[in-house]
Structure formats: C-alpha cells, structure tokens
Design an enzyme around this catalytic site. Structure first.
Site, PDB file in Angstrom:
ATOM      1  N   SER A 115       0.836  -1.194   0.000  1.00 46.91           N
ATOM      2  CA  SER A 115       0.000   0.000   0.000  1.00 46.91           C
ATOM      3  C   SER A 115       0.881   1.258   0.000  1.00 46.91           C
ATOM      4  CB  SER A 115      -0.969  -0.066   1.193  1.00 46.91           C
ATOM      5  OG  SER A 115      -2.081   0.769   1.002  1.00 46.91           O
ATOM      6  N   ASP A 255     -10.034  -6.003  -3.432  1.00 51.37           N
ATOM      7  CA  ASP A 255      -9.098  -4.999  -2.889  1.00 51.37           C
ATOM      8  C   ASP A 255      -9.607  -3.573  -3.077  1.00 51.37           C
ATOM      9  OD1 ASP A 255      -6.704  -3.743  -2.056  1.00 51.37           O
ATOM     10  OD2 ASP A 255      -5.467  -5.210  -3.135  1.00 51.37           O
ATOM     11  N   HIS A 282      -7.411  -6.359   0.598  1.00 48.08           N
ATOM     12  CA  HIS A 282      -6.177  -5.558   0.649  1.00 48.08           C
ATOM     13  C   HIS A 282      -5.036  -6.254   1.397  1.00 48.08           C
ATOM     14  CE1 HIS A 282      -4.223  -1.746  -0.082  1.00 48.08           C
ATOM     15  NE2 HIS A 282      -4.084  -1.441   1.191  1.00 48.08           N
TER      16      HIS A 282
END
Length: 302
Positions: A115, A255, A282
């Site tokens: 991320s 996600d 995610h």
C-alpha cells in the site's frame, strides 16, 4: 533486532529506526538477497506483514522488517502533528537509505512495499538505486486520485444506512465519532481484510494509529476514502516508466486497490508481471498466505 540512526532531511534531527531480521543477512547468493519490507498506513506498524517472514525458512531469503518513523518502536514525534513540511516522502526515503547502509546491504537487496509502503518504494525505484534488484508492489496505488475514485465506487456499494452515516460525519466534521468508525469498519470488512475476526497482527497494527495518530492524520486523514492529508494529490503516473527493475504487482479481487488503481504500473513498467488473488481484499499476505509466499518467493529466487 536492533536500532539504526538517521538524520531527518532539512532539520538534521537524529532519529531512530527499529528493525528485526529473519534469516541470515550474510547468506547471499546470485539468486538470494535480503528482502526489506515496508508497511503501509502511513501510520501503522510492521506487525500485519509478519507472515512474509516465512520466506526466510521456505526460500532462504533473509527478510527485514522495520517500523517507519513516527510508528511502533521507532522514534515518535507527536509534536509534529499537522506539520506537512516534516512528514515528507524524503523523510521516509532517508530512513530507508539509513537502514540499508546500517545493515550493509545497500549494494544488493530487494524491496517489498504494501500500500503506502509500495508507493514509497516505487518512488525510490525511479531514482535507479544501484543495489536494488527486484520490486514487489503489493496492493499499491499509482495515484491517490485513482485510489479515492476506486474507494468511492466501492463505498457506493455499501448498505445505504452505512453510506448515510459516512456522509453525515464527513459533512459535520465529526469523523472521530464511534458511529463513523463503525461505518468505516463495514468498508474495511469488505475491502481491507475479509477475515473475521480480524487477525491479531492486523488489529495490533491498527491500534498503532489510535495510540499515535500523528502520521496517519497528517499524511492521510480520517479514512481510506476521506483523504485530506498531504498525500491527497500524490502520484507517480508521470514517472512510472523510470522503474527498470523486475517488478511483481499484486492485488486482491476485492481490494480497495482495485485494478484501475494499479494498472498504470502494469502499463508503465517494462519488466512487470501482475497477479490478482481470487479470495483476497487488501491483505493477501493474511487472507491467502501460502499462495502469497509462493508467488513472492518464486519471483525473488528464480
């Protein structure tokens, strides 16, 4: 486990990075080198990425975790809340460089970023560090505008009453209320981590934001789709083509880093492969751990 010192760009302030190594950093070969793992947030801790440590045993890849500045066991700076001139990309890149040099691995290493951690290492890779050999971009946005647009698409599919709560508190400026957090958690249960109950290592990482919200609130803002911080206009779209190392791009079917958010990496990087985990959101390292280790381990060692 140890600490590495580095100086903050600009102020020259001496700061400490806490790190932990799994495996033997000295046991290197042409197909095995240390993997440094960067957590997301910004503002959480490394804990939720710990399943990746198994690469040390399964693939003989030494794995280095660390807490980014302002988080976990590294230096905290609550007096810098809201100071966008301090919490910059350059600060976190200086920390990464300091750690690589402290460990003596700056001439031969791989990077995995999740991320926000992926955003950081993507930017780092555009500067062509000579020691960088592989890049793993896990659930990583190529621009925050794409990220927020995707989050709003997913948000529009939430139950109407949940959407109403989110809208109300964002309009009223009461995003610190329990009702708002409960509504955000409905979104997280669908698109951040689909495991119920939430794994302990992820809960620990989230607790870090509540304990010290300085970094998350300054750089991100109240939630994944209400981004008001310094990262709100972040983008690598104009320089993604500068990444020239072999890159593995990962995301999950559910996600919040939807395909539309990561596809610029696939289109822009010359040596890239992309894998989407069918049962993940995610956090595929938690949701489909074995398959995740297999994909990453094979990519790094082939």
């Amino acid at each position: 486990e140890g600490e590495a010192e580095f100086r903050a760009p600009g102020s020259g302030q001496l700061l400490k990075t806490w790190y932990k190594v799994f495996g033997d950093l000295s046991a290197r070969s042409p197909s095995r080198r240390p993997l440094v793992v960067l957590h997301g947030g910004p503002g959480v801790t490394h804990n939720y990425l710990l399943p990746i440590a198994a690469l040390a045993e399964k693939y003989s890849v030494p794995v280095v975790f660390y807490d980014q500045i302002g988080n976990g066991k590294s230096t905290h700076l609550p007096d810098k809340m809201g100071d966008g001139s301090f919490w910059t990309e350059d600060l976190f890149l200086a920390q990464l460089n300091g750690l690589l040099e402290h460990l003596g691995i700056q001439d031969d290493f791989d990077l995995l970023g999740h991320s926000w951690g992926g955003m950081l290492i993507a930017r780092y890779a555009t500067s062509h560090p000579p020691g960088l050999k592989h890049l793993v971009l896990a659930d990583t946005p190529a621009s925050m505008h794409l990220w927020v647009a995707a989050a709003n698409v997913l948000r529009s599919r939430l139950p109407p009453d949940v959407q109403a709560v989110l809208d109300k508190h964002e309009a009223d400026g009461t995003t610190d209320s329990k009702e708002y957090h409960d509504a955000v958690n409905v979104f997280y249960g669908r698109h951040l981590c689909r495991l119920n109950p939430m794994p302990e290592v992820l809960a620990e990482s989230f607790a870090a934001i509540e304990k010290d919200p300085t970094v998350y609130m300054t750089m991100n803002g109240p939630s994944e789709f209400f981004v008001t911080g310094t990262l709100k206009d972040w983008s690598i779209l104009d320089s993604v083509g500068k990444i020239d190392v072999p890159t593995l791009l990962l995301n999950g079917r559910y996600d919040e880093a939807m395909d539309s958010v990561v596809v610029p990496y696939f289109k822009g990087i010359a040596k890239v492969r992309w894998f989407t985990f069918a049962e993940s959101s995610h956090m595929p390292q938690l949701e489909e751990t074995e398959k995740y280790l297999e994909r990453v381990g094979e990519f790094l060692t082939q």
